[in-house]
Design an enzyme around this catalytic site. Structure first.
Site, PDB file in Angstrom:
ATOM      1  N   HIS A   1       0.924  -1.102   0.068  1.00  0.00           N
ATOM      2  CA  HIS A   1       0.019   0.048   0.101  1.00  0.00           C
ATOM      3  C   HIS A   1       0.882   1.157  -0.066  1.00  0.00           C
ATOM      4  O   HIS A   1       2.139   1.210   0.288  1.00  0.00           O
ATOM      5  CB  HIS A   1      -0.793   0.068   1.220  1.00  0.00           C
ATOM      6  CG  HIS A   1      -2.048  -0.791   1.039  1.00  0.00           C
ATOM      7  ND1 HIS A   1      -2.103  -2.084   1.540  1.00  0.00           N
ATOM      8  CD2 HIS A   1      -3.474  -0.633   0.665  1.00  0.00           C
ATOM      9  CE1 HIS A   1      -3.265  -2.768   1.210  1.00  0.00           C
ATOM     10  NE2 HIS A   1      -4.194  -1.810   0.882  1.00  0.00           N
TER      11      HIS A   1
ATOM     12  N   LYS B   1      -0.452   4.709   4.754  1.00  0.00           N
ATOM     13  CA  LYS B   1      -1.163   3.509   5.563  1.00  0.00           C
ATOM     14  C   LYS B   1      -0.636   3.305   6.699  1.00  0.00           C
ATOM     15  O   LYS B   1       0.601   3.030   6.880  1.00  0.00           O
ATOM     16  CB  LYS B   1      -1.607   2.579   4.405  1.00  0.00           C
ATOM     17  CG  LYS B   1      -2.648   1.517   5.016  1.00  0.00           C
ATOM     18  CD  LYS B   1      -2.882   0.422   3.891  1.00  0.00           C
ATOM     19  CE  LYS B   1      -4.159  -0.392   4.654  1.00  0.00           C
ATOM     20  NZ  LYS B   1      -5.360   0.246   4.968  1.00  0.00           N
TER      21      LYS B   1
END
Length: 234
Positions: free
Chosen positions: A125, A129
């Site tokens: 990600h 995040k």
């Protein structure tokens, strides 16, 4: 994500009656917010549960894509649902991920007969995040554990660490602005079987959240992606 959800909701004919962020928390008490059929909530683990409480106190159903809150508040939310509130929760609203999840469960069942394959997962990600592994990775991992007898739990991957063979290793990578890549890999001495979901943008998540809100308006209780896609479940 909020801007994208707003655009898609309006394009699908919905009215946005209230938009709340960190700078206007007092609007939870507004008549406009109380008039909403459904609130779509994408925040952080430490804020999500408090937002549920504020929405439920006004009789507003909630669709949430926040992850990480369940560890501390699962029983609290179950109690709130038993009192007549409605929450649609998913770690990922992508239609593609729903399909990928069904394939993942089916493949795990098949692999019960082929113990020469070991399985592990990897998720990538964007660098913003916070939670790792991602909520989606945990959900996918728990589906593997539920369907593959030789795995009893999951463990977060760490460099050069030994692993119990009964545990599913989930590796997390954070790179650039990657929307989300989830890979399940079954590896043997002879070959490797890999399935991957690679999100091109966050638009698929936003569309799924709006579809979930449409579903939630007509349903009650604790709802999930499996409920919304029950006709297509494997």
């Amino acid at each position: 994500m909020g801007k994208m959800i707003e655009q898609i909701a309006i394009a699908r004919g919905h009215e946005i009656v209230s938009i709340i962020d960190i700078d206007n928390q007092q609007d939870f008490e507004s008549e406009a917010f109380a008039s909403a059929d459904v609130a779509i909530e994408f925040t952080a683990p430490q804020a999500a549960y408090a937002n549920f409480l504020k929405a439920f106190s006004k009789g507003v159903k909630v669709v949430s894509g926040s992850t990480g809150w369940m560890k501390d508040h699962k029983e609290d939310v179950e109690r709130l649902i038993s009192e007549g509130n409605t929450l649609f929760w998913a770690s990922n609203f992508s239609i593609g991920v729903a399909i990928f999840s069904a394939v993942n469960r089916y493949l795990a069942k098949i692999m019960n007969d082929f113990d020469q394959y070991d399985v592990h997962m990897e998720e990538t990600h964007h660098i913003h995040k916070i939670d790792a592994p991602s909520g989606t990775a945990i959900t996918l991992g728990e589906d593997i554990i539920a369907n593959l007898d030789r795995k009893t739990g999951w463990v977060k991957g760490q460099d050069n660490s030994p692993y119990d063979a009964s545990m599913l290793r989930i590796d997390s990578l954070r790179r650039g602005e990657v929307p989300g890549i989830h890979t399940v890999r079954y590896d043997s001495d002879a070959d490797c079987i890999t399935i991957t979901h690679d999100a091109h943008s966050r638009r698929g998540f936003a569309l799924g959240a709006v579809l979930a809100a449409e579903y939630t308006k007509e349903h009650s209780g604790l709802l999930t992606i499996s409920d919304m896609f029950s006709d297509f479940a494997i």
